[in-house]
Design an enzyme around this catalytic site. Sequence first.
Site, PDB file in Angstrom:
ATOM      1  N   LEU A 143     -45.975 -20.398   3.778  1.00  0.00           N
ATOM      2  CA  LEU A 143     -44.834 -20.912   3.003  1.00  0.00           C
ATOM      3  C   LEU A 143     -44.434 -19.924   1.918  1.00  0.00           C
ATOM      4  CD1 LEU A 143     -46.023 -24.621   2.903  1.00  0.00           C
ATOM      5  CD2 LEU A 143     -44.174 -23.666   4.287  1.00  0.00           C
ATOM      6  N   ASP A 165     -38.431 -13.400   2.839  1.00  0.00           N
ATOM      7  CA  ASP A 165     -39.142 -14.253   1.893  1.00  0.00           C
ATOM      8  C   ASP A 165     -38.640 -14.051   0.466  1.00  0.00           C
ATOM      9  OD1 ASP A 165     -40.524 -14.713   4.176  1.00  0.00           O
ATOM     10  OD2 ASP A 165     -42.401 -13.796   3.496  1.00  0.00           O
ATOM     11  N   SER A 206     -46.706 -15.866  -1.797  1.00  0.00           N
ATOM     12  CA  SER A 206     -46.698 -14.481  -2.301  1.00  0.00           C
ATOM     13  C   SER A 206     -45.305 -14.095  -2.801  1.00  0.00           C
ATOM     14  CB  SER A 206     -47.195 -13.509  -1.232  1.00  0.00           C
ATOM     15  OG  SER A 206     -46.398 -13.560  -0.067  1.00  0.00           O
ATOM     16  N   HIS A 217     -38.421 -13.655  14.444  1.00  0.00           N
ATOM     17  CA  HIS A 217     -38.603 -12.321  15.039  1.00  0.00           C
ATOM     18  C   HIS A 217     -37.256 -11.613  15.225  1.00  0.00           C
ATOM     19  CE1 HIS A 217     -42.937 -12.513  15.705  1.00  0.00           C
ATOM     20  NE2 HIS A 217     -42.760 -13.785  16.019  1.00  0.00           N
ATOM     21  N   THR A 218     -36.292 -12.002  14.438  1.00  0.00           N
ATOM     22  CA  THR A 218     -34.992 -11.334  14.453  1.00  0.00           C
ATOM     23  C   THR A 218     -34.889 -10.306  13.333  1.00  0.00           C
ATOM     24  OG1 THR A 218     -34.226 -13.226  13.198  1.00  0.00           O
ATOM     25  CG2 THR A 218     -33.643 -13.172  15.531  1.00  0.00           C
TER      26      THR A 218
HETATM   27  P1  ADP Z   1     -48.404 -16.984   1.837  1.00  0.00           P
HETATM   28  O1  ADP Z   1     -47.398 -16.061   1.259  1.00  0.00           O
HETATM   29  O2  ADP Z   1     -48.115 -17.375   3.237  1.00  0.00           O
HETATM   30  O3  ADP Z   1     -48.682 -18.185   0.990  1.00  0.00           O
HETATM   31  P2  ADP Z   1     -50.068 -14.703   1.390  1.00  0.00           P
HETATM   32  O4  ADP Z   1     -51.426 -14.330   1.868  1.00  0.00           O
HETATM   33  O5  ADP Z   1     -48.949 -13.779   1.672  1.00  0.00           O
HETATM   34  O6  ADP Z   1     -49.780 -16.165   1.931  1.00  0.00           O
HETATM   35  O7  ADP Z   1     -50.101 -14.894  -0.200  1.00  0.00           O
HETATM   36  C1  ADP Z   1     -51.084 -15.713  -0.791  1.00  0.00           C
HETATM   37  C2  ADP Z   1     -51.616 -15.030  -2.040  1.00  0.00           C
HETATM   38  O8  ADP Z   1     -50.633 -15.141  -3.100  1.00  0.00           O
HETATM   39  C3  ADP Z   1     -52.848 -15.693  -2.582  1.00  0.00           C
HETATM   40  O9  ADP Z   1     -54.011 -15.234  -1.932  1.00  0.00           O
HETATM   41  C4  ADP Z   1     -52.788 -15.260  -4.054  1.00  0.00           C
HETATM   42  O10 ADP Z   1     -53.262 -13.931  -4.191  1.00  0.00           O
HETATM   43  C5  ADP Z   1     -51.303 -15.292  -4.337  1.00  0.00           C
HETATM   44  N1  ADP Z   1     -50.959 -16.609  -4.919  1.00  0.00           N
HETATM   45  C6  ADP Z   1     -50.429 -17.674  -4.275  1.00  0.00           C
HETATM   46  N2  ADP Z   1     -50.295 -18.738  -5.082  1.00  0.00           N
HETATM   47  C7  ADP Z   1     -50.762 -18.342  -6.289  1.00  0.00           C
HETATM   48  C8  ADP Z   1     -50.902 -18.984  -7.559  1.00  0.00           C
HETATM   49  N3  ADP Z   1     -50.539 -20.275  -7.741  1.00  0.00           N
HETATM   50  N4  ADP Z   1     -51.405 -18.261  -8.579  1.00  0.00           N
HETATM   51  C9  ADP Z   1     -51.768 -16.976  -8.403  1.00  0.00           C
HETATM   52  N5  ADP Z   1     -51.663 -16.318  -7.245  1.00  0.00           N
HETATM   53  C10 ADP Z   1     -51.178 -16.984  -6.190  1.00  0.00           C
HETATM   54 MG    MG Z   2     -46.930 -14.113   1.999  1.00  0.00          MG
END
Ligand code: ADP
Ligand code: MG
Length: 370
Positions: A117, A164, A120, A36-37
């Site tokens: 993690l 990220d 995205s 939160h920084t």
């Molecule tokens: P986080 O970034 O915390 O993992 P997000 O909701 O921001 O969660 O992002 C997850 C989304 O990224 C998934 O719902 C999908 O749309 C996309 N994504 C993640 N991994 C893959 C993958 N291996 N192939 C295609 N899309 C992916």
């Molecule tokens: Mg994400």
Amino acid sequence: MRETEQKAARAYREQFGEEPALVASAPGRVNLIGEHTDYNGGFVLPCAIDRRIAVAVGAGEGALYSADFDQTRQIDEKDSSWADYPRGVAWAMGEAGHEIGGFRAAFAGDVPLGSGLSSSAAIEAATALALDAFFGLGVGRTDLAIICQRAENDYVGVGSGIMDQYASLLCEAGAALLVDCRSLEAESVPLDLQAASLALVVCDTRVERGLADTGYNDRRATCERAARMLGVEELRDATEGDLDLLSGAELKRARHVVSENARVLEAVEALRDWDFEEFGRLMYASHASLRDDYEVSTLELDTFVKAAEQHGARGARLTGAGFGGCAIALVPQDETAAFTNACEQAFAKSEFEEPAFYEFVPAAGAELAD
Ligand code: ADP
Ligand code: MG
């Protein structure tokens, strides 16, 4: 080639009947300290993890294939699926004035998705680096990160800081990345956990981050109010002495931000001095501040950190925005099995959902595969 890169290349061959022109991959990340920084213009210290999303790219008419979803999508129609991430990157590259021609791509990865993690950022960063190479754009890494953030904020429609994308594009193996979220300067800090006989354990509490949006917006607004009351641009500019001028929620939130920024810089010094005792102490202090002053922890996250303290972790804290999600711990390498067992038992005793555990190595940022 890494396994995920091979998988993306194979998917490309199977889908499109020829070899891809190139393959790139990019990692997920965890934030080691500095929570939160970012939106207060402060410091964060993430590291990339050894889980990646790979993309194989070649000339074509805009087909996007995901091996993990076994789906084909077209580049030109936004549909709220996984394909919006690569679409968003292509769009943001155009917005930044870079010429993108036709291409097709296949994706494969092993970043746990939706766990905090940053899968995205991994898919965005892999796409950005691959398109940069394929079209010979020569965009620098920090500009690619800004393009990826733009894709996530303005195309996918998820508000987020730069951490990220920075981590996914700029991290080095065996290192963390100190990011100044105001100047956007970033610097590698050595983090050779192997040599220190430590493991980075991540606990996914599997608690839906239900209150996350309201809680997050509320904290942000309170920080902005506190900054206004102090007459500073952002809480980054506030000092410990300034806190005397605040009270109530503004005091608590600002005290977290001011102390957390200081902890990040101390943590960097500790890593440079190879002082993991001190680094761990700062992790615990960060968690206490997030729990007591920022009030974004949960019973599950607190249970993990308490179990970590009792079972030999050098340090532990929630990571990410809180309200659920993940926590991390630094654990002696030969004690990780006993450690995760003890945490599992603590969760079972409290009748919490069974958590998922991962062990990560600080890994390299986005790369083109050879
Ligand atoms: P986080 O970034 O915390 O993992 P997000 O909701 O921001 O969660 O992002 C997850 C989304 O990224 C998934 O719902 C999908 O749309 C996309 N994504 C993640 N991994 C893959 C993958 N291996 N192939 C295609 N899309 C992916
Ligand atoms: Mg994400």
